[in-house]
Design a protein around this motif. Structure first.
Motif, short mmCIF file in Angstrom:
data_model
loop_
_atom_site.label_atom_id
_atom_site.label_comp_id
_atom_site.label_asym_id
_atom_site.label_seq_id
_atom_site.Cartn_x
_atom_site.Cartn_y
_atom_site.Cartn_z
N THR A 98 0.80 -1.22 0.00
CA THR A 98 0.00 0.00 0.00
C THR A 98 0.83 1.27 0.00
O THR A 98 0.34 2.33 -0.35
CB THR A 98 -0.93 0.02 1.22
N ASN A 99 2.08 1.18 0.39
CA ASN A 99 2.93 2.37 0.44
C ASN A 99 3.89 2.34 -0.76
O ASN A 99 5.06 2.04 -0.64
CB ASN A 99 3.71 2.41 1.76
N LEU A 100 3.33 2.65 -1.93
CA LEU A 100 4.07 2.55 -3.18
C LEU A 100 4.58 3.91 -3.63
O LEU A 100 3.96 4.93 -3.37
CB LEU A 100 3.18 1.97 -4.28
N LYS A 101 5.69 3.86 -4.31
CA LYS A 101 6.23 5.09 -4.89
C LYS A 101 6.81 4.77 -6.26
O LYS A 101 7.55 3.80 -6.42
CB LYS A 101 7.31 5.69 -4.00
N SER A 102 6.45 5.60 -7.24
CA SER A 102 7.05 5.49 -8.55
C SER A 102 8.38 6.22 -8.52
O SER A 102 8.45 7.37 -8.09
CB SER A 102 6.12 6.13 -9.59
#
Length: 164
Positions: A98-102
């Motif tokens: 849930t804690n995604l970063k591109s």
């Protein structure tokens, strides 16, 4: 600043004029160009100059020709599958990410390697648009996805607009 001796070839003048027609949507995919003789008259240049310009445009992937048939515009338009892209993040969310970063997203151009020419069925002078990105799970400090997409620049046109 010193003035340069920059010369523009007659082939470049013709090539640029036809490219502008494609970019301005005056030439659409599948449209047939005027004959070499008509273009010779239109540009006031020798037929060999017109033929060379058309062959350059063909090598760039902007035109297509068959023996005995005039040149046709070959531009197609790329669309984006925003729903599929959104569903990838839904997929990650369903699996606890849930804690995604591109991260490290880059867009640049490159000429194709021999393998890419074969795979993409393009000439060596067709620049590729290269999109590279990574998606990272910040909680686990783990790269979940690394993407490298090659677009043939002769078959790619991006239209800016809103996404619903």
């Amino acid at each position: 600043m010193k003035e340069s001796n920059f010369n523009i070839s007659n082939e470049s003048i013709i090539r640029n004029a036809i490219q502008e027609q494609i970019m301005n949507n005056e030439l659409k995919p599948g449209d047939t160009l005027p004959s070499e003789n008509v273009l010779t008259d239109e540009f006031g240049m020798k037929r060999i100059v017109v033929r060379n310009a058309l062959m350059q445009l063909e090598k760039m992937g902007l035109l297509d020709s068959r023996q005995g048939v005039d040149y046709e515009s070959k531009v197609i338009f790329a669309g984006y599958a925003t729903e599929q892209l959104a569903s990838m993040f839904n997929y990650y969310g369903k699996h606890g990410y849930t804690n995604l970063k591109s991260m490290d997203t880059h867009i640049h151009t490159a000429f194709p390697t021999l393998e890419e020419q074969r795979h993409l069925e393009c000439e060596e002078l067709v620049p590729l648009i290269v999109y590279e990105s990574q998606t990272m799970d910040l909680d686990k400090n783990r790269i979940l996805e690394q993407t490298r997409i090659l677009y043939r620049s002769d078959l790619f046109k991006h239209v800016l607009g809103s996404v619903n």
